[in-house]
Write a protein that holds these residues in place. Structure first.
Motif, PDB file in Angstrom:
ATOM      1  N   LYS A  91       0.831  -1.205   0.000  1.00  0.00           N
ATOM      2  CA  LYS A  91       0.000   0.000   0.000  1.00  0.00           C
ATOM      3  C   LYS A  91       0.866   1.255   0.000  1.00  0.00           C
ATOM      4  O   LYS A  91       0.595   2.210  -0.737  1.00  0.00           O
ATOM      5  N   ALA A  92       1.933   1.254   0.810  1.00  0.00           N
ATOM      6  CA  ALA A  92       2.806   2.432   0.905  1.00  0.00           C
ATOM      7  C   ALA A  92       3.534   2.710  -0.396  1.00  0.00           C
ATOM      8  O   ALA A  92       3.875   3.864  -0.687  1.00  0.00           O
ATOM      9  N   SER A  93       3.770   1.672  -1.192  1.00  0.00           N
ATOM     10  CA  SER A  93       4.482   1.836  -2.465  1.00  0.00           C
ATOM     11  C   SER A  93       3.529   1.973  -3.651  1.00  0.00           C
ATOM     12  O   SER A  93       3.953   1.860  -4.796  1.00  0.00           O
ATOM     13  N   ASP A  94       2.249   2.185  -3.369  1.00  0.00           N
ATOM     14  CA  ASP A  94       1.250   2.333  -4.431  1.00  0.00           C
ATOM     15  C   ASP A  94       1.172   1.086  -5.306  1.00  0.00           C
ATOM     16  O   ASP A  94       0.962   1.163  -6.513  1.00  0.00           O
ATOM     17  N   GLY A  95       1.377  -0.076  -4.672  1.00  0.00           N
ATOM     18  CA  GLY A  95       1.247  -1.348  -5.380  1.00  0.00           C
ATOM     19  C   GLY A  95       2.499  -1.833  -6.079  1.00  0.00           C
ATOM     20  O   GLY A  95       2.475  -2.881  -6.719  1.00  0.00           O
TER      21      GLY A  95
END
Length: 335
Positions: A91-95
């Motif tokens: 989630k933190a890496s935008d997938g």
């Protein structure tokens, strides 16, 4: 003051795990028996492999992959912890880091079977939810369920997590100084006996030979590297690296030569190194800065030379670099 070297014995232990080798280096007083430590270290990584292997059809992970969509499944706490961390970094890496790429990993020949064109087409055309949207975790009841068809693969985080368990095991024996690792994912514990940091080499991204690009000095920290030069398959005459692009269900066609990340735990370093490889040097560097990560990008120039892009205070002595244009479509701004 450090003990004299004659008062200490150096132990270098190793064993098989996850298709590669684990290692542990530490020193103890004279008369220390390393056999129980060897057994405990092997048991620690065996436990991780038993839970998270995609090569063992009876592993807890494969049991989860076989479970019906919507059905709660109780799984071991360690597996749940790794999945939770993987979903958080996803989630933190935008997938960019996605533990739900198991079908693509298998299709392209990075699993137990050779690459297969029908599975490749299926992986590339599949409608995907990112794993952090498709998987629900109930930490209180140690269970998980899938909300969409998904094949979970933890190869981008399991070796790092196994390295953390090696460090934890040494600590259980009262060993406060050591260096442990699995396949290049390393964690330093304390300082060396001479009160200097542990030194760890960052490999040059050369598929033909092993050479050192730079050397890190670490104390109570972990390091992991993701690169395009060690693990690949040949598909129709093309050499494809093992790092998957979640947007395409296929290996990355363009990426940094490697990304090295230093973090508190090796599991975090492992997953973030993969995420930054997928994001590429532009957005990846932006993400690393926003997340406070220490990361070293090695970038290939057109003349086959390698430049560095260092992010974070640990790499502040790296020369500034402007990342080259990438052929990957951008993920967008990381929030």
């Amino acid at each position: 003051m450090s003990k004299m070297s004659t008062d200490l014995v150096r132990h270098a232990l190793n064993g098989a795990t996850m298709g590669t080798r684990w290692s542990a280096l530490f020193v103890t007083d004279l008369g220390f028996d390393p056999a129980p430590v060897q057994a405990a270290l092997q048991a620690a990584v065996d436990n991780v492999d038993t839970q998270m292997s995609t090569w063992n059809p009876d592993s807890d992970l494969m049991r989860l992959n076989a479970a019906p969509v919507g059905e709660w499944l109780t799984i071991p706490a360690q597996l749940l912890d790794v999945m939770q961390l993987g979903l958080e970094i996803g989630k933190a890496s935008d997938g960019a880091f996605d533990i739900g790429m198991g079908d693509a990993v298998t299709a392209w020949g990075f699993g137990a079977d050779a690459a297969a064109s029908e599975r490749i087409r299926s992986a590339m055309t599949a409608t995907r939810l990112p794993a952090h949207e498709a998987v629900e975790i109930d930490m209180a009841n140690v269970r998980v369920r899938k909300h969409a068809p998904i094949v979970i693969d933890l190869n981008g985080i399991a070796k790092g997590y196994g390295t953390d368990r090696l460090a934890e095991t040494l600590g259980g024996f009262g060993i406060a100084s050591g260096l442990v690792g699995i396949d290049g994912e390393m964690r330093a514990i304390g300082l060396r006996p001479d009160d200097t940091p542990w030194t760890i080499a960052v490999e040059a991204p050369d598929p033909l030979r092993r050479a050192t690009h730079s050397v890190l000095s670490l104390q109570d920290a972990a390091v992991a590297t993701s690169g395009d030069y060690r693990h690949w398959v040949d598909v129709q005459g093309y050499r494809l690296s093992h790092t998957m692009d979640p947007r395409k269900g296929a290996p990355l066609l363009a990426s940094p030569a490697s990304v090295t990340v230093i973090a508190r735990t090796c599991a975090e370093a492992d997953a973030w190194a993969t995420a930054l490889m997928v994001l590429g040097p532009d957005i990846g560097a932006q993400c690393a800065r926003q997340r406070g990560l220490d990361a070293l990008f090695l970038l290939r120039d057109g003349d086959a030379s390698v430049r560095t892009l260092g992010i974070g205070h640990l790499f502040s002595n790296q020369p500034a670099a402007t990342a080259p244009a990438t052929r990957n479509e951008p993920y967008g701004t990381i929030q």
